[in-house]
Motif scaffolding. Structure first.
Motif, PDB file in Angstrom:
ATOM      1  N   ASP A  72       0.857  -1.199   0.000  1.00 45.14           N
ATOM      2  CA  ASP A  72       0.000   0.000   0.000  1.00 45.14           C
ATOM      3  C   ASP A  72       0.885   1.238   0.000  1.00 45.14           C
ATOM      4  O   ASP A  72       1.071   1.896   1.027  1.00 45.14           O
ATOM      5  CB  ASP A  72      -0.919   0.006   1.216  1.00 45.14           C
ATOM      6  N   PRO A  73       1.478   1.562  -1.174  1.00 43.97           N
ATOM      7  CA  PRO A  73       2.418   2.695  -1.254  1.00 43.97           C
ATOM      8  C   PRO A  73       1.694   4.038  -1.153  1.00 43.97           C
ATOM      9  O   PRO A  73       1.452   4.722  -2.144  1.00 43.97           O
ATOM     10  CB  PRO A  73       3.089   2.490  -2.612  1.00 43.97           C
ATOM     11  N   ASP A  74       1.371   4.428   0.074  1.00 41.97           N
ATOM     12  CA  ASP A  74       0.565   5.624   0.310  1.00 41.97           C
ATOM     13  C   ASP A  74       1.300   6.910  -0.031  1.00 41.97           C
ATOM     14  O   ASP A  74       0.685   7.967  -0.178  1.00 41.97           O
ATOM     15  CB  ASP A  74       0.102   5.662   1.764  1.00 41.97           C
ATOM     16  N   ARG A  75       2.623   6.850  -0.175  1.00 38.20           N
ATOM     17  CA  ARG A  75       3.404   8.053  -0.498  1.00 38.20           C
ATOM     18  C   ARG A  75       3.862   8.071  -1.963  1.00 38.20           C
ATOM     19  O   ARG A  75       4.721   8.868  -2.332  1.00 38.20           O
ATOM     20  CB  ARG A  75       4.605   8.150   0.441  1.00 38.20           C
ATOM     21  N   PRO A 119      -3.991  -3.870  -1.101  1.00 39.03           N
ATOM     22  CA  PRO A 119      -4.626  -2.778  -0.350  1.00 39.03           C
ATOM     23  C   PRO A 119      -4.560  -1.429  -1.067  1.00 39.03           C
ATOM     24  O   PRO A 119      -5.444  -0.591  -0.868  1.00 39.03           O
ATOM     25  CB  PRO A 119      -3.828  -2.758   0.958  1.00 39.03           C
ATOM     26  N   HIS A 120      -3.537  -1.213  -1.900  1.00 40.48           N
ATOM     27  CA  HIS A 120      -3.452   0.064  -2.625  1.00 40.48           C
ATOM     28  C   HIS A 120      -4.615   0.210  -3.588  1.00 40.48           C
ATOM     29  O   HIS A 120      -5.206   1.301  -3.688  1.00 40.48           O
ATOM     30  CB  HIS A 120      -2.129   0.168  -3.373  1.00 40.48           C
ATOM     31  N   GLY A 121      -4.900  -0.831  -4.337  1.00 38.24           N
ATOM     32  CA  GLY A 121      -6.116  -0.882  -5.134  1.00 38.24           C
ATOM     33  C   GLY A 121      -6.170  -0.030  -6.377  1.00 38.24           C
ATOM     34  O   GLY A 121      -7.236   0.064  -6.994  1.00 38.24           O
ATOM     35  N   ARG A 122      -5.047   0.576  -6.784  1.00 36.86           N
ATOM     36  CA  ARG A 122      -5.086   1.486  -7.933  1.00 36.86           C
ATOM     37  C   ARG A 122      -3.900   1.229  -8.864  1.00 36.86           C
ATOM     38  O   ARG A 122      -2.811   0.878  -8.405  1.00 36.86           O
ATOM     39  CB  ARG A 122      -5.069   2.953  -7.482  1.00 36.86           C
ATOM     40  N   ASP A 123      -4.139   1.456 -10.146  1.00 36.32           N
ATOM     41  CA  ASP A 123      -3.068   1.339 -11.147  1.00 36.32           C
ATOM     42  C   ASP A 123      -1.932   2.298 -10.819  1.00 36.32           C
ATOM     43  O   ASP A 123      -2.161   3.442 -10.379  1.00 36.32           O
ATOM     44  CB  ASP A 123      -3.651   1.661 -12.534  1.00 36.32           C
ATOM     45  N   LEU A 124      -0.702   1.857 -11.046  1.00 38.12           N
ATOM     46  CA  LEU A 124       0.479   2.681 -10.797  1.00 38.12           C
ATOM     47  C   LEU A 124       1.167   3.129 -12.080  1.00 38.12           C
ATOM     48  O   LEU A 124       1.908   4.118 -12.069  1.00 38.12           O
ATOM     49  CB  LEU A 124       1.482   1.910  -9.941  1.00 38.12           C
ATOM     50  N   VAL A 125       0.955   2.432 -13.174  1.00 34.55           N
ATOM     51  CA  VAL A 125       1.678   2.736 -14.403  1.00 34.55           C
ATOM     52  C   VAL A 125       1.129   3.988 -15.079  1.00 34.55           C
ATOM     53  O   VAL A 125       1.897   4.845 -15.534  1.00 34.55           O
ATOM     54  CB  VAL A 125       1.650   1.529 -15.370  1.00 34.55           C
ATOM     55  N   GLY A 126      -0.199   4.106 -15.149  1.00 36.43           N
ATOM     56  CA  GLY A 126      -0.787   5.280 -15.799  1.00 36.43           C
ATOM     57  C   GLY A 126      -0.318   6.592 -15.194  1.00 36.43           C
ATOM     58  O   GLY A 126       0.123   7.501 -15.921  1.00 36.43           O
ATOM     59  N   THR A 315      11.086   2.984  -1.856  1.00 41.02           N
ATOM     60  CA  THR A 315      10.678   2.206  -0.687  1.00 41.02           C
ATOM     61  C   THR A 315       9.291   1.613  -0.899  1.00 41.02           C
ATOM     62  O   THR A 315       8.588   1.931  -1.863  1.00 41.02           O
ATOM     63  CB  THR A 315      10.636   3.093   0.566  1.00 41.02           C
ATOM     64  N   GLY A 316       8.892   0.777   0.033  1.00 50.52           N
ATOM     65  CA  GLY A 316       7.571   0.177  -0.035  1.00 50.52           C
ATOM     66  C   GLY A 316       6.451   1.185   0.069  1.00 50.52           C
ATOM     67  O   GLY A 316       5.316   0.902  -0.353  1.00 50.52           O
ATOM     68  N   ARG A 317       6.718   2.366   0.597  1.00 52.30           N
ATOM     69  CA  ARG A 317       5.698   3.420   0.651  1.00 52.30           C
ATOM     70  C   ARG A 317       5.723   4.297  -0.591  1.00 52.30           C
ATOM     71  O   ARG A 317       4.859   5.155  -0.747  1.00 52.30           O
ATOM     72  CB  ARG A 317       5.874   4.270   1.915  1.00 52.30           C
ATOM     73  N   GLY A 318       6.729   4.109  -1.442  1.00 47.18           N
ATOM     74  CA  GLY A 318       6.773   4.848  -2.697  1.00 47.18           C
ATOM     75  C   GLY A 318       7.737   6.003  -2.729  1.00 47.18           C
ATOM     76  O   GLY A 318       7.789   6.728  -3.726  1.00 47.18           O
ATOM     77  N   ASP A 319       8.497   6.193  -1.660  1.00 45.07           N
ATOM     78  CA  ASP A 319       9.455   7.293  -1.616  1.00 45.07           C
ATOM     79  C   ASP A 319      10.772   6.913  -2.285  1.00 45.07           C
ATOM     80  O   ASP A 319      11.222   5.764  -2.189  1.00 45.07           O
ATOM     81  CB  ASP A 319       9.776   7.668  -0.163  1.00 45.07           C
TER      82      ASP A 319
END
Length: 451
Positions: A72-75, A119-126, A315-319
Motif C-alpha cells: 500500500d504505497p501511500d506516499r 490494499p493500494h487498489g489502484r493502477d500505478l503505471v498510468g 521504498t515500499g511506501r513509494g518514496d
C-alpha cells in the motif's frame, strides 16, 4: 482495417501499390539525451533486501504473499520521481511494470496478481506515464519475460522452488506455450493502454547460461513478440534481451572498456547501473556509489558512444530514499553547469591524455578532467586546431601556449612536447565540482565531428 462501403477495394486490374516503408525506431533522442533513470519497484520493496529476494531465499508463493497483502504505497508520487529525474539531468525514465516475481503494477485483465487487488487498489503505471510526460521526459517500460508466479511458467534454475522436488514433480507438465500467450497478451496491454511509449526494456533470455532449463527466443517466440511491438508502437526502441538483436545493447553493472561494436561496427548501447549493487530497495545495503564516481561513469560512457541508465529503488511506501535523492541532487548540480558536455555528445576522433575523457558535439570538444593536473595539460594532436578554450563551469578563459618541440627542459622551464601537442595553462585551484570540464572550440570544419 477491413473494407467498408466508404472504403472501396482496389480494382483487380490495378497495379499493386508499393507499401509504405515501416517507420524506423527513433534513435536520435536516445543518442542525444544520454542519461536516464531506471526504477525498480514492486512487492520486493517491502522485503527491502534485494529484488531477487524470492529467488535468493527460495520463498514459496505462500511465503511471498505477505508482501502482496500489505502492499500500500501511500506516499507514491510519480510527479516527484519525474521532477527528481529531470533535476538530475535525466531525460527518460524506465519503470518495472512486472519483475520476475510476476507482480503487475497495472490493472492487467490477464491476471489477478496485480496492484489493483492489493490494499493500494489502484493502477500505478498510468500516473507514472502521465508524470513523465508532464516533465517532458521520454517514457520507458520494463517487462520481465520471466514469471515465478504464473502457473504455466516451467520451473528452471532461476525459480525460487528449483530445489523443491515435490513442487517440481507437481509442475512437471507446465506448458511454456500457455505462458507465452500470457506474455504476449500483457505486452499488448502495456503498448495499447498508456499512449505512446518510447522505450521497452525486456528482461531477460538465458538459454545456455548458468541456470538449468534456461529460456530464450524460441520459448518467448521473440520474432512474433517483436513483430507485435513494432506493429503497436512503430517508433519504440527495444533492447536486446529477448534473445534477438534489438535497437541497443545493454551492458549491466560494468563499464565497457571502449565503444561497443558488432561485427566491427559501432552499435547503440546503454549501461544500466545501480546506486548500491541492488536494483530494488535494499535497506541495509550501504555500498553506495558516490556522485563523483557516477558522474565519471556517465562521462566515460558518453565518450565511448553510450548512455547511462541509473537505477533507483523506491521504498515500499513509494518514496525515493534520502541516499538516492542526495546523490541525484549532486549529479544534478554538476549537470546544471556541464550538461552540454554530455547532452547531444558522443566520441571524439582524438586520443585523450591519461585521466581525461573527450566528448564532442559539432565544433565543441569537451575535456573531462578525472584528475586535476598541476598547471599544464598537454593534448596530443590538437595544436593549431583550437581557437578558444574555457572552463565550462564559469566560462573563464584557459590560456593556450605553444612550446617548441625542440626546447630542452631547464630547471624552471619545461621541455618541448611532441609535435602537434596543444598545451593549456591550468589554474592551480581546481573548480569545486566533481569532474571539471574544459570546453574547446575547434578552429576548422575539418576538425569537427558529429556528436
Amino acid at each position: 482495417m477491413t473494407p467498408s462501403a466508404e472504403t472501396p477495394s482496389a480494382s483487380p486490374s490495378a497495379p499493386a501499390a508499393n507499401p509504405a516503408p515501416a517507420p524506423a525506431p527513433e534513435t536520435t533522442w536516445f543518442t542525444d539525451d544520454r542519461f536516464g533513470m531506471f526504477v525498480h519497484w514492486g512487492l520486493y520493496s517491502l522485503a527491502a533486501r534485494h529484488e531477487w529476494v524470492k529467488n535468493l531465499e527460495k520463498l514459496t508463493d505462500e511465503q511471498y504473499q505477505v508482501y502482496f497483502d500489505h502492499f500500500d504505497p501511500d506516499r507514491y508520487d510519480p510527479a516527484q520521481w519525474a521532477r527528481a529525474a529531470r533535476a538530475a539531468g535525466m531525460r527518460y525514465v524506465v519503470l518495472t511494470t512486472k519483475h520476475h516475481d510476476g507482480f503487475c503494477l497495472w490493472d492487467s485483465a490477464l491476471t489477478e496478481y496485480k496492484v489493483t487487488n492489493t490494499p493500494h487498489g489502484r493502477d500505478l503505471v498510468g500516473p507514472f506515464v502521465e508524470a513523465c510526460r508532464a516533465e517532458g521526459l521520454k517514457v520507458g517500460l520494463y517487462y520481465s519475460l520471466i514469471d515465478w508466479h504464473h502457473p504455466s511458467f516451467p520451473v528452471d534454475g532461476t525459480h525460487p522452488q528449483r530445489d523443491d522436488e515435490e513442487f517440481k514433480a507437481a509442475a512437471a507438465d507446465r506448458d511454456i506455450r500457455e505462458y507465452r500467450s500470457y506474455l504476449h497478451g500483457q505486452v499488448r496491454e502495456l503498448l495499447t493502454s498508456f499512449g505512446r511509449i518510447d522505450y521497452l526494456f525486456f528482461d531477460f533470455s538465458y538459454a545456455g547460461r548458468i541456470w538449468w532449463g534456461g529460456k530464450g527466443p524460441d520459448d518467448w517466440d521473440s520474432p512474433k513478440l517483436l513483430e507485435t511491438v513494432r506493429e503497436l508502437q512503430p517508433h519504440i526502441l527495444v533492447n536486446d534481451r529477448t534473445g534477438l538483436p534489438g535497437d541497443f545493447i545493454t551492458p549491466e553493472q560494468y563499464q565497457p572498456s571502449g565503444p561497443m561494436t558488432k561485427d566491427g561496427r559501432p552499435v547503440l548501447w546503454e549501461a544500466c547501473q545501480t546506486l548500491n549493487g541492488s536494483w530494488g530497495y535494499d535497506r541495509d545495503n550501504l555500498d553506495h556509489k558516490s556522485a563523483d564516481l557516477l558522474i565519471r561513469m556517465l562521462v566515460d560512457g558518453v565518450s565511448k558512444g553510450g548512455n547511462l541508465l541509473l537505477n533507483v529503488g523506491p521504498t515500499g511506501r513509494g518514496d525515493l530514499e534520502p541516499r538516492a535523492t542526495a546523490v541525484l541532487g549532486e549529479i544534478g548540480r554538476w549537470m546544471d553547469l556541464h550538461e552540454r558536455s554530455v547532452r547531444g555528445c558522443g566520441p571524439a576522433p582524438y586520443t585523450a591524455p591519461p585521466e581525461c575523457r573527450y566528448t564532442q558535439r559539432g565544433d565543441r570538444l569537451y575535456v573531462h578532467l578525472l584528475a586535476w593536473p598541476l598547471r599544464h595539460l598537454h593534448l596530443p594532436g590538437l595544436a593549431g586546431r583550437v581557437r578558444y578554450a574555457q572552463l565550462l563551469n564559469d566560462a573563464s578563459e584557459i590560456i593556450r601556449v605553444h612550446i617548441d618541440p625542440d626546447r630542452p627542459a631547464m630547471n624552471t622551464e619545461m621541455g618541448g612536447q611532441p609535435a602537434g601537442t596543444l598545451t593549456l595553462e591550468i589554474p592551480v585551484q581546481r573548480p569545486d565540482t566533481p569532474v571539471p570540464v574544459i570546453e574547446l572550440f575547434l578552429d576548422t570544419p575539418a576538425d569537427r565531428a558529429d556528436g
